[in-house]
Write an enzyme that holds these catalytic residues in place. Structure first.
Site, PDB file in Angstrom:
ATOM      1  N   LYS A   2      38.284  41.188  40.134  1.00 23.61           N
ATOM      2  CA  LYS A   2      38.008  39.586  41.104  1.00 23.61           C
ATOM      3  C   LYS A   2      38.834  39.127  42.131  1.00 23.61           C
ATOM      4  CE  LYS A   2      38.609  35.447  37.628  1.00 23.61           C
ATOM      5  NZ  LYS A   2      39.361  34.518  39.050  1.00 23.61           N
TER       6      LYS A   2
ATOM      7  N   PHE B 263      28.626  38.323  44.605  1.00 27.73           N
ATOM      8  CA  PHE B 263      28.497  39.356  43.701  1.00 27.73           C
ATOM      9  C   PHE B 263      27.444  39.148  42.699  1.00 27.73           C
ATOM     10  CE2 PHE B 263      30.868  35.618  42.954  1.00 27.73           C
ATOM     11  CZ  PHE B 263      30.212  34.948  42.323  1.00 27.73           C
TER      12      PHE B 263
ATOM     13  N   ARG C 159      28.329  29.696  30.968  1.00 26.67           N
ATOM     14  CA  ARG C 159      29.446  30.551  30.057  1.00 26.67           C
ATOM     15  C   ARG C 159      28.603  31.267  29.504  1.00 26.67           C
ATOM     16  NH1 ARG C 159      34.147  30.435  32.214  1.00 26.67           N
ATOM     17  NH2 ARG C 159      33.530  27.573  32.634  1.00 26.67           N
TER      18      ARG C 159
ATOM     19  N   LYS D 265      36.224  38.351  32.545  1.00 22.31           N
ATOM     20  CA  LYS D 265      37.534  37.782  33.244  1.00 22.31           C
ATOM     21  C   LYS D 265      38.756  38.810  32.256  1.00 22.31           C
ATOM     22  CE  LYS D 265      37.905  33.439  32.478  1.00 22.31           C
ATOM     23  NZ  LYS D 265      38.213  31.989  33.127  1.00 22.31           N
TER      24      LYS D 265
END
Length: 283
Positions: A44, A116, A186, A192
């Site tokens: 990340k 990504f 979402r 994460k």
């Protein structure tokens, strides 16, 4: 006459062509029991999320980014989702650069767009990874790169990778389900995994300091997007306490779990946000 008709058609179509791309896919926190082997794992990055619509770069909030023409030279017209990034620990630098009104090619020399995902690609994430590698290779532009993706099989391997990234100054990991299709909003297919959690809040009051911070800001009263109020009193430099964030500003804070009343535990200031975060019904 023909030229006039072409010009009118261009003016009618231009607003649609220059509109920002659709809403991005957003991550949810990693939870115990997730089958690690079903995901591809990447670092990340602490950069500024951006989207390439085939002609221009946009922030997550929909603002046009004034990148120089050399930065995007050779890029495909296929939309790309990624992170504008310089290096670990350089968020403030890339954030300030993105906020600039003018274009300065020299200032963008050390920046890369770390791809990504591909929002309009019809295949699952594993196929999109192959396509991303191809787009980066075809561009022949050092400003365009891809965030490395790897497969891990166990939670122990995942924890070891998290420890390695954090020890090197990174924020954490992202897990993307290999069979998942790109869907805005979402998603449980994008996770994460960090040693702490981040969220956003809006400044509503400056609370006076005491002792060594007498005459300065001691804490901020903030409000979450769902209307909860709490205080943040740590994470500030002396300069920030002397000139605190203005009322109405949005900030990112870091916390470790929630209290029994549902408020963030050990909230700590991280940074100011450039814009108001998109609505998130889960927060």
């Amino acid at each position: 006459m023909r030229l006039l008709l072409v010009t009118l058609l261009y003016l009618l179509v231009w607003p649609a062509l220059s509109a920002p791309p659709p809403e991005p896919m957003l991550a949810t926190p990693y939870r115990e029991g997730v089958p690690v082997s079903a995901f591809l794992v990447s670092e990340k990055l602490d950069g500024v999320r951006a989207r390439w619509d085939g002609r221009a770069l946009w922030t997550r909030g929909g603002a046009r980014i004034a990148a120089p023409a050399t930065f995007t030279r050779g890029w495909s017209a296929e939309p790309m989702d990624g992170e504008l990034w310089i290096a670990r620990g350089r968020f403030d630098d890339i954030s300030a650069l993105v906020r600039r009104v003018g274009t300065d090619a020299q200032a963008w020399r050390g920046v890369r767009f770390m791809v990504f995902d591909l929002p309009t690609h019809p295949g699952p994430f594993a196929e999109r990874v192959v396509r991303m590698r191809g787009l980066v290779s075809m561009a022949r532009n050092t400003h365009l790169a891809m965030i490395p993706q790897q497969r891990l099989d166990t939670r122990a391997q995942l924890d070891a990778e998290l420890a390695r990234v954090v020890a090197a100054g990174g924020e954490g990991l992202m897990l993307h389900r290999r069979t998942a299709y790109y869907r805005a909003g979402r998603s449980e297919d994008l996770l994460k995994y960090k040693p702490h959690e981040d969220a956003e809040a809006q400044v509503v009051a400056h609370l006076p300091g005491k002792g060594k911070y007498d005459g300065m800001m001691g804490a901020l009263q903030v409000r979450t997007p769902n209307g909860r109020h709490f205080r943040i009193g740590t994470g500030f430099t002396d300069a920030q306490r002397a000139a605190p964030p203005p009322l109405g500003a949005w900030l990112t804070y870091r916390y470790t779990g929630l209290t029994s009343t549902g408020l963030p535990r050990f909230a700590r200031f991280v940074r100011l946000r450039d814009d108001m975060p998109p609505p998130d019904p889960e927060r």
